[in-house]
Design an enzyme around this catalytic site. Structure first.
Site, mmCIF file in Angstrom:
data_model
loop_
_atom_site.group_PDB
_atom_site.id
_atom_site.type_symbol
_atom_site.label_atom_id
_atom_site.label_comp_id
_atom_site.label_asym_id
_atom_site.label_seq_id
_atom_site.Cartn_x
_atom_site.Cartn_y
_atom_site.Cartn_z
ATOM 1 N N LYS A 296 35.893 -11.146 29.370
ATOM 2 C CA LYS A 296 35.176 -11.758 28.263
ATOM 3 C C LYS A 296 36.138 -12.414 27.269
ATOM 4 O O LYS A 296 37.330 -12.096 27.199
ATOM 5 C CB LYS A 296 34.319 -10.706 27.541
ATOM 6 C CG LYS A 296 33.125 -10.214 28.372
ATOM 7 C CD LYS A 296 32.061 -11.295 28.502
ATOM 8 C CE LYS A 296 30.883 -10.866 29.368
ATOM 9 N NZ LYS A 296 30.018 -9.879 28.725
ATOM 10 N N ARG A 331 30.769 -3.069 34.806
ATOM 11 C CA ARG A 331 30.480 -4.273 35.603
ATOM 12 C C ARG A 331 31.703 -5.192 35.523
ATOM 13 O O ARG A 331 32.063 -5.632 34.428
ATOM 14 C CB ARG A 331 29.226 -4.952 35.046
ATOM 15 C CG ARG A 331 28.782 -6.209 35.771
ATOM 16 C CD ARG A 331 27.519 -6.777 35.130
ATOM 17 N NE ARG A 331 27.046 -7.963 35.808
ATOM 18 C CZ ARG A 331 27.435 -9.209 35.510
ATOM 19 N NH1 ARG A 331 28.308 -9.405 34.514
ATOM 20 N NH2 ARG A 331 26.949 -10.236 36.177
#
Length: 358
Positions: A296, A331
């Site tokens: 991210k 994840r």
């Protein structure tokens, strides 16, 4: 006064601390202190008190007592097709983006053959679940027509399921969920927490399968324009609590619900960091926690704007931070590296939890 409970004061082992520590969600983490966050009538933080675990149950009643029970109750294993996924230790979910424009690996798994080979590699490397998505939800991404999204994910799901894999579909559209479930998908992962499509809760309830409810502020086109919260940890906790109740009322079993605080979805870097530091609070919702922080922008922002394909180190750091707070599913894009890191983490835990004799 309403009260949230954030476990803290983690210890390596419960041995020799009878009555002074509690086990977090039936996993491999024990904590000795709890931050009691008092909320006023409008749900705003009014007080904070740090108290020891010892004797805490005498301080709690009503909703706070229920949240304490949730914090210390073991999460049930996930039944995904032929596979049973235990949640007493962190599990890895591998990401398969069947899209041309994913922020990290767009186009890499767009072809069915490539996606299925990637899935087989991830399972072989230790991924417990494969998450197949056909629409990018990165900041600024445009909505994909449900027919195109279905065409992207259905053949991949069918082949992965035939191969004996536990498969999740990453979508917010009811029609795609229906197609994926008919293709054999065992779980739904919805970045909108079943709010984007009014039929989605009905589809999940009818399918009788687990669902991930993720928090997001705004939609992909606008969510990073100017995200704001009164208190990011409290606001997201209360939002997820409301979504759980709404989804249960729509017919989904509470035992089938997993929550995700939504790192990077309508959050600033500061918001994301605060969520990472406070992840353990979400066990009070009584549902397993999934964290999707892999590659991210948060990582790039803290490391000289490293591009998405150069964020492995930061992704591992966030996965380990999640494991330290009892998160049950991480994840990730980089399955072998994350599995190895968690194996080392598990080895450290196992050693700490080995009774010392003599």
């Amino acid at each position: 006064m309403d009260m949230l409970l954030r476990p803290t004061g983690f210890v390596d082992s419960p041995f020799g601390h009878d009555g002074k520590v509690a086990r977090l969600a039936g996993g491999l983490c024990w904590f000795s202190m709890v931050e009691l966050i008092g909320l006023d009538g409008e749900g705003r933080r009014q007080s904070v008190e740090l108290v020891p675990v010892e004797g805490i149950e005498d301080r709690l009643d009503g909703t706070a007592a229920e949240r304490w029970a949730c914090l210390t109750r073991a999460a049930r294993p996930l039944s995904l097709g032929e596979r049973t996924i235990p949640l007493d230790q962190p599990q890895v979910m591998g990401i398969i983006n069947a899209t041309p424009d994913s922020f990290s690996d767009g186009g890499k798994h767009e072809e069915v053959e490539a996606a299925c080979f990637a899935g087989a590699d991830m399972t072989g490397a230790g991924a417990a679940i494969l998450d197949v998505g056909g629409e990018s939800t990165r900041p600024g991404a445009m909505t994909v027509w449900e027919g195109d999204e279905t065409d992207r994910v259905r053949p991949i799901i069918e082949r992965l399921v035939r191969g004996g894999n536990a498969v999740s579909v990453d979508t917010r559209k009811a029609a795609v969920m229906e197609a994926a479930i008919s293709a054999g998908a065992h779980m739904v992962n919805d970045v909108s927490a079943l709010t984007w499509d009014e039929r989605s809760a009905e589809v999940v309830a009818r399918g009788g399968i687990p669902v991930v409810l993720m928090h997001a502020q705004g939609d992909p086109q606008t969510m990073q324009d100017s995200p704001r919260y009164d208190d990011v940890l409290v606001d997201i906790y209360r939002w997820l609590e409301e979504r759980i109740e709404a989804v249960v009322a729509a017919g989904v079993s509470r035992d089938h619900i997993i929550v995700d605080p939504g790192i990077g979805f309508g959050k600033s870097v500061a918001h994301n960091l605060e969520l990472m530091n406070g992840l353990a609070i979400f066990h009070g919702l009584g549902c397993p926690i999934l964290l999707g922080a892999s590659r991210k922008r948060l990582i790039g922002a803290l490391s000289g704007e490293a591009p998405a394909d150069e964020r492995l180190g930061g992704s591992i750091a966030l996965a380990l931070k999640a494991a330290e707070q009892g998160v049950q599913i991480v994840r990730v894009h980089d399955v072998p590296e994350t599995v190895q890191a968690l194996k080392v983490w598990r080895g450290l835990r196992d050693q700490a939890l080995t009774p010392k004799i003599g």
